[in-house]
Design an enzyme around this catalytic site. Structure first.
Site, short mmCIF file in Angstrom:
data_model
loop_
_atom_site.label_atom_id
_atom_site.label_comp_id
_atom_site.label_asym_id
_atom_site.label_seq_id
_atom_site.Cartn_x
_atom_site.Cartn_y
_atom_site.Cartn_z
N LYS A 188 0.84 -1.20 0.00
CA LYS A 188 0.00 0.00 0.00
C LYS A 188 0.88 1.26 0.00
CE LYS A 188 -2.68 3.29 2.25
NZ LYS A 188 -1.83 4.30 1.71
N GLU A 263 9.53 1.02 10.71
CA GLU A 263 10.63 1.94 10.38
C GLU A 263 10.02 3.33 10.47
OE1 GLU A 263 13.80 1.14 9.69
OE2 GLU A 263 13.41 -1.00 9.82
N GLU A 396 10.27 15.94 14.86
CA GLU A 396 10.69 15.77 13.47
C GLU A 396 9.96 16.79 12.59
OE1 GLU A 396 9.38 12.17 11.47
OE2 GLU A 396 11.36 11.96 10.57
#
Ligand code: NAD
Length: 493
Positions: A188, A263, A396
């Protein structure tokens, strides 16, 4: 660039709404829903793509399960499967220019960088085919009174959810070991960048990968992604993306007891000691933070600089960053293209504001960039400076923004690096290699680089820990082994 590539891309994009690829067939969502994918460099629509529901995703997982049980893929000797996968890699290599253009248009990647990503897919695929030929899948055990062996077998249908920053490269890193080991896959892609995955499906069909071995599903994360992650028939789940979504994926996989590999994001540091070549290091780090407009999970976004060289290093970076040519990703002169979407651009601009509101110094202003003739999502590179408790140093940002902080000694630098919840990748820069090696092992993350940042090669494991990931990494023999299940076969003598 091959002359045919632009017309092949145009023909591919004209087939709208684009269908997903399930069980060897091109299918639309049962309810006919679709979503739009844009060129972030112009803001214009590239294509309409089918938006699958949970019921559609179920069909795809069933197709992958059926292919695992019935096509012979799982039982095929590794060398025979390798021949088919080499054909897939050959097909990708033959279409590298077409794929690179698709990737560049959809993800806002500079064309040359997109070519590198597609080549990386090819190399990764070939690396894992080689591994599959050399791993011992049957190992006899010397145990008194028993005839015994361990056997390594594929798991079954495996799910993969991808982000938008390296759409095609990450598909390679993740599905290559799974396929080489004999699993079947449901891929996906992110809704911002679904196109290169669909083109891969086209190549898979052309080169004769058995129906259902590679399936590509498209749609929104909350529907298609969530349904895939929660599917009880999946034997393995791999998610690459943000920690927020990663946590949700891990929770639903936990309920099904589906092993999951995450990840996730990063907030990497570069530690610069005062014995370095300041200009050369500035060149490297400026290159890293502007590469793909800073949308790189393992980037060094916290630049920790020993005090005696701090001012010189900042000046060297500022003068270089001011010269970076921001422009449309398909123009040859462009050094930094757009960010992937208007949403991402706003996220970056908001972090600049929030960082300053919490007291960070704006060393290089950055902010929105105008590119003549293109109404895309552009930002200029920027630099902030201050203490590491600032929001812009903790979270981030995922853009061309670095955060500078001075340090005095080695111990302080290590504490600063490790003051984050993330644990993906850091680098240490020094001509004193004993010190560099010492610091490299004290920085808590999956990857430590010395006198370089963003170093990848097939064979070197890459993984995140803590808030940056769990359950293994990519690019090494360990990943291949992860996509095999162990079985002990024993006969008492
Ligand atoms: P994201 O988490 O928003 O989306 C990633 C994928 O998850 C997309 O395909 C999305 O459709 C899907 N998704 C969204 N909601 C979902 C849900 N509820 N259930 C299941 N799937 C869902 O991430 P993004 O914005 O696409 O990518 C940026 C992030 O990815 C950054 O944090 C970056 O650091 C990370 N990243 C990490 C690595 C790595 O190797 N560690 C590599 C690339 C990107």
């Amino acid at each position: 660039m091959s002359e045919n590539a632009p017309s092949e891309v145009a023909s591919f994009l004209s087939d709208s709404p684009m269908k997903a690829f399930v069980g060897g067939k091109w299918v639309e969502a049962a309810d006919g829903a679709s979503f739009t994918t844009n060129d972030p460099g112009t803001g214009e629509r590239l294509a309409e793509v089918t938006a699958m529901s949970a019921a559609d995703i179920d069909q795809a997982v069933q197709a992958a399960d059926k292919a695992f049980r019935t096509t012979g893929w799982a039982e095929m000797p590794a060398n025979e499967r390798g021949v088919l996968l080499h054909r897939l890699a050959d097909g990708v290599e033959k279409n590298i220019e077409t794929l690179a253009r698709i990737e560049a248009l959809d993800a806002g990647k500079i064309l040359e960088q997109a070519v590198g990503d597609i080549q990386n897919f090819v190399d990764t695929m070939r690396y894992f085919i080689d591994i599959s030929l050399h791993v011992q899948h049957r190992v006899p055990l010397a145990v008194a009174g028993h005839e015994a062996r361990t056997v390594r077998l594929p798991w079954g249908p495996c799910g993969f959810i991808f982000p938008w920053n390296f759409p095609f490269l990450l598909i390679g890193w993740n599905i290559a070991p799974a396929l080489a080991a004999g699993n079947t896959v449901v891929i996906k892609p992110a809704e911002d960048t679904p196109l290169s995955a669909l083109y891969l499906a086209k190549i898979a069909q052309q080169v004769g990968i058995p129906d259902g071995v590679i399936n590509v599903v498209t749609g929104y994360g909350e529907t298609a992604g969530a349904a895939l992650a929660a599917h009880p028939k999946l034997k393995r789940m791999s998610f690459t993306g943000s920690p927020e979504v990663g946590r949700m994926v891990a929770e639903v996989c936990g309920r099904n007891l589906t092993p999951v590999k995450l990840e996730l994001g990063g907030k990497g540091a570069a530690v610069l000691f005062d014995d370095i070549d300041v200009e050369a290091t500035a060149e490297s780090l400026v290159g890293a933070i502007t590469f793909h407009s800073g949308q790189v999970c393992c980037d060094a976004t916290r630049w920790l600089v020993q005090r005696p060289i701090y001012d010189r290093f900042v000046d060297a970076c500022v003068s270089r960053l001011k010269q970076v040519q921001v422009g449309y990703q398909m123009d040859e002169a462009t050094q930094m293209g757009p960010v992937v979407s208007e949403k991402q651009r706003q996220r970056i601009l908001n972090y600049l504001k929030k960082g300053q509101a919490e007291g960070a110094e704006l060393v290089l202003e950055g902010g929105p960039a105008e590119v003549e003739g293109h109404k895309g999502s552009y930002v200029k590179p920027s630099l902030l400076a201050g203490g590491l408790d600032n929001i812009a140093a903790r979270e981030e940002i995922f853009g061309p923004v670095a955060y500078l902080s001075p340090f005095d000694d080695e111990q302080q630098a290590i504490e600063m690096v490790n003051s984050t919840d993330y644990g993906l990748a850091n680098s240490v820069w020094s001509t004193d290699l004993s010190r560099a090696n010492r610091v490299a092992e004290k920085m808590v993350a999956g990857n430590s680089w010395i006198n370089a940042h963003n170093v990848f090669a097939a064979g070197i494991p890459y993984a995140g820990i803590n808030k940056s990931g769990m359950g293994g990494g990519v690019l090494s023999i360990d990943t291949y082994l992860d996509y095999t299940r162990g079985l002990s076969v024993v006969r008492p003598l």
